[in-house]
Design a protein around this motif. Sequence first.
Motif, PDB file in Angstrom:
ATOM      1  N   ASN A  39       0.803  -1.218   0.000  1.00 36.49           N
ATOM      2  CA  ASN A  39       0.000   0.000   0.000  1.00 36.49           C
ATOM      3  C   ASN A  39       0.842   1.277   0.000  1.00 36.49           C
ATOM      4  N   THR A  40       2.030   1.213   0.614  1.00 39.22           N
ATOM      5  CA  THR A  40       2.878   2.414   0.716  1.00 39.22           C
ATOM      6  C   THR A  40       4.047   2.405  -0.264  1.00 39.22           C
ATOM      7  N   ARG A  41       4.044   1.475  -1.194  1.00 36.48           N
ATOM      8  CA  ARG A  41       5.172   1.323  -2.121  1.00 36.48           C
ATOM      9  C   ARG A  41       5.545   2.630  -2.807  1.00 36.48           C
ATOM     10  N   GLU A  42       4.556   3.393  -3.252  1.00 31.08           N
ATOM     11  CA  GLU A  42       4.822   4.619  -4.013  1.00 31.08           C
ATOM     12  C   GLU A  42       5.421   5.730  -3.158  1.00 31.08           C
ATOM     13  N   MET A  43       5.398   5.571  -1.850  1.00 32.47           N
ATOM     14  CA  MET A  43       5.913   6.612  -0.954  1.00 32.47           C
ATOM     15  C   MET A  43       7.402   6.444  -0.672  1.00 32.47           C
ATOM     16  N   PHE A  44       7.977   5.322  -1.122  1.00 26.96           N
ATOM     17  CA  PHE A  44       9.384   5.038  -0.863  1.00 26.96           C
ATOM     18  C   PHE A  44      10.131   4.780  -2.168  1.00 26.96           C
ATOM     19  N   THR A  45      11.435   4.778  -2.083  1.00 24.62           N
ATOM     20  CA  THR A  45      12.268   4.628  -3.283  1.00 24.62           C
ATOM     21  C   THR A  45      12.220   3.230  -3.879  1.00 24.62           C
ATOM     22  N   ASP A  71       7.020   8.896   9.719  1.00 21.99           N
ATOM     23  CA  ASP A  71       5.737   9.492  10.102  1.00 21.99           C
ATOM     24  C   ASP A  71       4.601   8.737   9.403  1.00 21.99           C
ATOM     25  N   PHE A  72       4.120   7.673  10.039  1.00 22.01           N
ATOM     26  CA  PHE A  72       3.044   6.888   9.422  1.00 22.01           C
ATOM     27  C   PHE A  72       1.715   7.639   9.424  1.00 22.01           C
ATOM     28  N   ASN A  73       1.712   8.829  10.021  1.00 17.55           N
ATOM     29  CA  ASN A  73       0.519   9.680   9.997  1.00 17.55           C
ATOM     30  C   ASN A  73       0.173  10.115   8.574  1.00 17.55           C
ATOM     31  N   VAL A  74       1.162  10.123   7.677  1.00 14.08           N
ATOM     32  CA  VAL A  74       0.935  10.545   6.290  1.00 14.08           C
ATOM     33  C   VAL A  74       0.720   9.348   5.367  1.00 14.08           C
ATOM     34  N   TRP A  75       0.686   8.164   5.907  1.00 17.12           N
ATOM     35  CA  TRP A  75       0.447   6.968   5.097  1.00 17.12           C
ATOM     36  C   TRP A  75      -1.009   6.926   4.631  1.00 17.12           C
ATOM     37  N   PRO A  76      -1.321   6.108   3.623  1.00 23.79           N
ATOM     38  CA  PRO A  76      -2.713   5.953   3.180  1.00 23.79           C
ATOM     39  C   PRO A  76      -3.598   5.435   4.309  1.00 23.79           C
ATOM     40  N   VAL A  77      -4.885   5.720   4.205  1.00 24.88           N
ATOM     41  CA  VAL A  77      -5.844   5.341   5.254  1.00 24.88           C
ATOM     42  C   VAL A  77      -5.831   3.830   5.499  1.00 24.88           C
ATOM     43  N   PHE A  78      -5.695   3.053   4.441  1.00 22.18           N
ATOM     44  CA  PHE A  78      -5.673   1.587   4.581  1.00 22.18           C
ATOM     45  C   PHE A  78      -4.550   1.143   5.515  1.00 22.18           C
ATOM     46  N   SER A  79      -3.357   1.694   5.326  1.00 24.08           N
ATOM     47  CA  SER A  79      -2.213   1.322   6.159  1.00 24.08           C
ATOM     48  C   SER A  79      -2.398   1.787   7.603  1.00 24.08           C
ATOM     49  N   LYS A  80      -2.928   2.995   7.765  1.00 21.38           N
ATOM     50  CA  LYS A  80      -3.153   3.508   9.119  1.00 21.38           C
ATOM     51  C   LYS A  80      -4.218   2.686   9.851  1.00 21.38           C
ATOM     52  N   THR A  81      -5.213   2.230   9.098  1.00 20.75           N
ATOM     53  CA  THR A  81      -6.257   1.394   9.707  1.00 20.75           C
ATOM     54  C   THR A  81      -5.673   0.075  10.206  1.00 20.75           C
ATOM     55  N   ILE A  82      -4.773  -0.510   9.428  1.00 20.01           N
ATOM     56  CA  ILE A  82      -4.110  -1.749   9.857  1.00 20.01           C
ATOM     57  C   ILE A  82      -3.332  -1.511  11.147  1.00 20.01           C
ATOM     58  N   LEU A  83      -2.630  -0.392  11.224  1.00 17.60           N
ATOM     59  CA  LEU A  83      -1.854  -0.080  12.421  1.00 17.60           C
ATOM     60  C   LEU A  83      -2.761   0.080  13.640  1.00 17.60           C
ATOM     61  N   VAL A  84      -3.917   0.723  13.459  1.00 15.97           N
ATOM     62  CA  VAL A  84      -4.860   0.883  14.573  1.00 15.97           C
ATOM     63  C   VAL A  84      -5.404  -0.473  15.012  1.00 15.97           C
ATOM     64  N   ILE A  85      -5.694  -1.342  14.054  1.00 19.86           N
ATOM     65  CA  ILE A  85      -6.211  -2.675  14.392  1.00 19.86           C
ATOM     66  C   ILE A  85      -5.202  -3.464  15.213  1.00 19.86           C
ATOM     67  N   ILE A  86      -3.918  -3.436  14.782  1.00 24.67           N
ATOM     68  CA  ILE A  86      -2.924  -4.209  15.534  1.00 24.67           C
ATOM     69  C   ILE A  86      -2.581  -3.565  16.873  1.00 24.67           C
ATOM     70  N   MET A  87      -2.945  -2.283  17.050  1.00 24.48           N
ATOM     71  CA  MET A  87      -2.836  -1.680  18.379  1.00 24.48           C
ATOM     72  C   MET A  87      -3.699  -2.454  19.366  1.00 24.48           C
TER      73      MET A  87
END
Length: 232
Positions: A39-45, A71-87
């Motif tokens: 999901n975050t591939r385009e945000m990195f090299t 700063d995962f705060n700027v990641w796509p909503v899908f990725s941030k949702t996964i992080l909240v779930i695993i919290m």
Amino acid sequence: NFNAYYLLLTKKVMQAAKNEEVRYYLGIIGLAIVAIAINTREMFTSFGRAFQQAAFQVGSIITTTGYATTDFNVWPVFSKTILVIIMFVGACAGSTGGGFKISRLLILCKAIPKQLSLVIHPREVKVIRMDGKPIDHNTLRSTNVYLAIYFFILLVSTLLISVDNFNLTTNFTAVASTLNNIGPGLDSVGPTRNFGMYSDFSKFVLMFDMLAGRLELYPLLILFMPSLWRRK
């Protein structure tokens, strides 16, 4: 789970590998890392860099370590949702990590089909098992009560700190972060921010959540039981 560490240290690798909680724990970690990396591939090299960052954030959050390298705060909503779930998923039972714990989630997930089956076949006797061992009714009831208390505290705490008028994402993840002993949340309490903007009242609520989550709810809540202080 410290039981798994003991089995590994005593060279009982196969027994450790058969531990149901550990298998699901590693499976959740693996799926979360791959999904976020894609999901975050385009945000990195490169995909490797995306995978590395995803692995660190997922590992840090699910083990309730509290570190962040991006700063995962700027990641796509899908990725941030996964992080909240695993919290909420958290670490294994019998570990120093926070969260709801994998074993409790497994028990609840196994209880759902059992209950649905009992609706269809009321006389059926169906036993929930973990690692081949039956789970007694008291353990199941204790897990259900823990879940109810957990979400009651989560919702009430979110309501209480909403008096500071921050947005729902900030408030909800602030409570989720403190109750699960994570560290960073999202939005105004993201990895590059802190909890300093909250009022003293809200900070006391969040401190209570931290203690409750760290002590597994029951020990702290027992202190508020009148019968504990009543002279006999």
